[in-house]
Design a protein around this motif. Structure first.
Motif, short mmCIF file in Angstrom:
data_model
loop_
_atom_site.label_atom_id
_atom_site.label_comp_id
_atom_site.label_asym_id
_atom_site.label_seq_id
_atom_site.Cartn_x
_atom_site.Cartn_y
_atom_site.Cartn_z
N SER A 112 -6.69 -35.78 58.46
CA SER A 112 -7.08 -35.10 59.68
C SER A 112 -8.00 -33.92 59.41
N VAL A 113 -7.80 -33.27 58.26
CA VAL A 113 -8.52 -32.03 57.97
C VAL A 113 -9.79 -32.27 57.18
N ASN A 114 -9.75 -33.20 56.23
CA ASN A 114 -10.90 -33.42 55.35
C ASN A 114 -12.13 -33.85 56.14
N GLU A 115 -13.26 -33.22 55.83
CA GLU A 115 -14.54 -33.52 56.49
C GLU A 115 -14.46 -33.30 58.00
N ASN A 116 -13.65 -32.34 58.43
CA ASN A 116 -13.46 -32.14 59.87
C ASN A 116 -13.33 -30.64 60.16
N LEU A 117 -13.83 -30.23 61.31
CA LEU A 117 -13.68 -28.87 61.82
C LEU A 117 -13.26 -28.99 63.27
N SER A 118 -12.12 -28.38 63.63
CA SER A 118 -11.59 -28.60 64.97
C SER A 118 -11.03 -27.31 65.55
N ALA A 119 -11.12 -27.21 66.88
CA ALA A 119 -10.52 -26.08 67.60
C ALA A 119 -9.10 -26.44 68.01
N TYR A 120 -8.26 -25.42 68.16
CA TYR A 120 -6.89 -25.65 68.60
C TYR A 120 -6.39 -24.39 69.31
N GLY A 121 -5.23 -24.47 69.92
CA GLY A 121 -4.63 -23.31 70.57
C GLY A 121 -5.54 -22.69 71.63
N ASP A 156 -14.11 -15.72 67.70
CA ASP A 156 -14.01 -17.06 67.14
C ASP A 156 -13.45 -16.94 65.73
N GLY A 157 -12.35 -17.64 65.46
CA GLY A 157 -11.73 -17.55 64.15
C GLY A 157 -11.63 -18.91 63.49
N TYR A 158 -11.77 -18.93 62.16
CA TYR A 158 -11.71 -20.17 61.39
C TYR A 158 -10.73 -19.96 60.24
N SER A 159 -9.72 -20.81 60.15
CA SER A 159 -8.67 -20.62 59.16
C SER A 159 -8.53 -21.82 58.25
N GLY A 160 -8.16 -21.55 57.00
CA GLY A 160 -7.80 -22.62 56.08
C GLY A 160 -6.47 -23.25 56.46
N VAL A 161 -6.18 -24.40 55.90
CA VAL A 161 -5.02 -25.19 56.30
C VAL A 161 -3.70 -24.49 55.97
N LEU A 205 -10.92 -13.16 74.60
CA LEU A 205 -11.00 -14.62 74.63
C LEU A 205 -11.08 -15.07 73.18
N PHE A 206 -10.00 -15.69 72.71
CA PHE A 206 -9.89 -16.06 71.30
C PHE A 206 -9.82 -17.57 71.15
N THR A 207 -10.66 -18.10 70.28
CA THR A 207 -10.64 -19.52 69.98
C THR A 207 -10.48 -19.72 68.48
N PRO A 208 -9.33 -20.23 68.05
CA PRO A 208 -9.12 -20.50 66.63
C PRO A 208 -9.60 -21.91 66.26
N HIS A 209 -10.02 -22.05 65.00
CA HIS A 209 -10.48 -23.34 64.50
C HIS A 209 -9.83 -23.60 63.14
N LEU A 210 -9.56 -24.87 62.87
CA LEU A 210 -9.03 -25.28 61.58
C LEU A 210 -10.18 -25.77 60.71
N ALA A 211 -10.32 -25.13 59.55
CA ALA A 211 -11.41 -25.48 58.63
C ALA A 211 -10.87 -26.27 57.44
N LEU A 241 4.62 -30.31 57.33
CA LEU A 241 3.61 -31.32 57.64
C LEU A 241 3.52 -31.56 59.14
N LYS A 242 2.29 -31.61 59.62
CA LYS A 242 2.01 -31.95 61.01
C LYS A 242 0.87 -32.96 60.99
N PRO A 243 0.76 -33.81 62.01
CA PRO A 243 -0.35 -34.77 62.03
C PRO A 243 -1.71 -34.10 61.91
N THR A 244 -1.85 -32.90 62.49
CA THR A 244 -3.15 -32.22 62.48
C THR A 244 -3.48 -31.57 61.15
N SER A 245 -2.49 -31.45 60.25
CA SER A 245 -2.76 -30.80 58.97
C SER A 245 -2.70 -31.76 57.78
#
Length: 339
Positions: A194-203, A174-179, A222-228, A186-190
């Protein structure tokens, strides 16, 4: 050595400029960028020394002149078009992108969905995970810098792999990465909202760093990345099943084994507590905390690094130092930022 940085518009390229500027054996000869072409380097990268701040960023694909080293911080697919020419001109190439991370064409095509355009170079690249491939790097002319998530998980689990302490069971990461790990575009998810006060999985299930982890660890992952909601940093939690023939290592014994494996690695810190990303902010250090859980019979290894330094630009300079026969820590003695 005269150095050209290609891709200075992006975050990794900007950190490369900062590191090369303070490196005693490297000289910023030229910088190239896409979005920032025509601007001064100081406008794109605040805080640069005055003499470099006035340097004008050239468009991508400009001539490389008398550069001895070319650092490529480009999206996947772009470096393979440049590397053959640069190597033919006698330059050392360090690629921070994905183009040369795999040693075979099939793996690249499987994970990146396109044919490789410089297959003849794959057998000549040296993989720049220094702590594992240090002996292969001296004299290297084409260095492939590992992915940021890959570095965090691979170095976390490598001692268990090297000492044959885990079986061939599935490894979970399980991985958690900064923006900043999502790049500067720019992307809608970044966006902030979208990012502030939120933690989400992607990929999910198909993140491209999965294949690179499997290459390094020799096991299915089995790898699950998350945007922190942080600017930079990676926190990784990795799980592996002990090899059945021997009793698992626990407590101080496990910490001691990790310290032995990384005894000659200046940028690995074995921690006695779970590390956080602030502990390594701005440094080329990875902090690792291994523990064994007897209830679930799992090794759990937590690792933290700065995705733009140890996960990208810093690791590139570290690998280049080893390739050139310089001290591994040269130009990478940042002590971090705290608080």
């Amino acid at each position: 050595m005269k150095t050209t940085i290609v891709g200075v518009s992006g975050y990794a390229g900007q950190v490369l400029a900062q590191l090369v500027a303070r490196h005693p054996s490297l000289e910023v000869a030229a910088v190239q960028g896409h979005e920032s072409a025509g601007e001064t380097l100081g406008a794109a990268v605040p805080g640069m020394p005055k003499e470099l701040a006035r340097m004008v960023i050239e468009p991508l694909g400009s001539e490389f002149g008398d550069a001895d080293v070319v650092l490529l911080a480009l999206p996947h697919g772009a470096s393979q078009a440049l590397a053959p020419r640069l190597l033919d001109e006698g330059k050392v190439v360090v690629d921070l992108g994905a183009d040369f991370r795999f040693g075979d064409e099939a793996s690249y095509e499987a994970w990146y969905g396109s044919r490789h355009q410089a297959v003849e170079l794959l057998g000549h690249r040296v993989y720049g995970l220094v702590e594992v491939h240090r002996k292969e790097l001296p004299g290297a002319r084409l260095i492939a810098v590992p992915g940021c998530y890959v570095t965090a998980a691979s170095l976390a689990l490598w001692p268990l792999v090297a000492r044959s302490l885990i079986g061939n069971d599935l490894v979970v990461v399980d991985g958690y990465s900064g923006v900043s790990g999502a790049g500067k575009g720019l992307k809608p998810t970044s966006h902030f909202v979208s990012v502030n006060e939120n933690l989400s999985a992607y990929g999910l299930l198909n993140h491209r760093h999965t294949g690179e982890m499997e290459m390094n660890l020799g096991r299915k992952v089995l790898f699950t990345p998350h945007l922190a909601p942080i600017s930079r940093g990676i926190l990784s939690t990795s799980y592996a099943v002990p090899e059945q023939m021997n009793s698992p290592m626990t407590g101080e014994q496990l910490l001691t084994m990790y310290r032995e494996v990384y005894a000659g690695s200046a940028f690995v810190r074995i921690s006695e507590h779970p590390p956080g990303t602030r502990e390594v902010l701005g440094t080329n250090t990875i902090a690792i905390y291994p523990i064994y859980d007897p209830r679930t019979n799992r090794y759990v290894v937590i690792s933290a690094l700065d995705n733009l330094v140890k996960g990208a630009a810093g690791q590139a300079i570290q690998a280049l130092n080893v390739a050139q026969g310089w001290p591994e820590e040269l130009g990478l003695d940042q002590i971090g930022v705290w608080p």
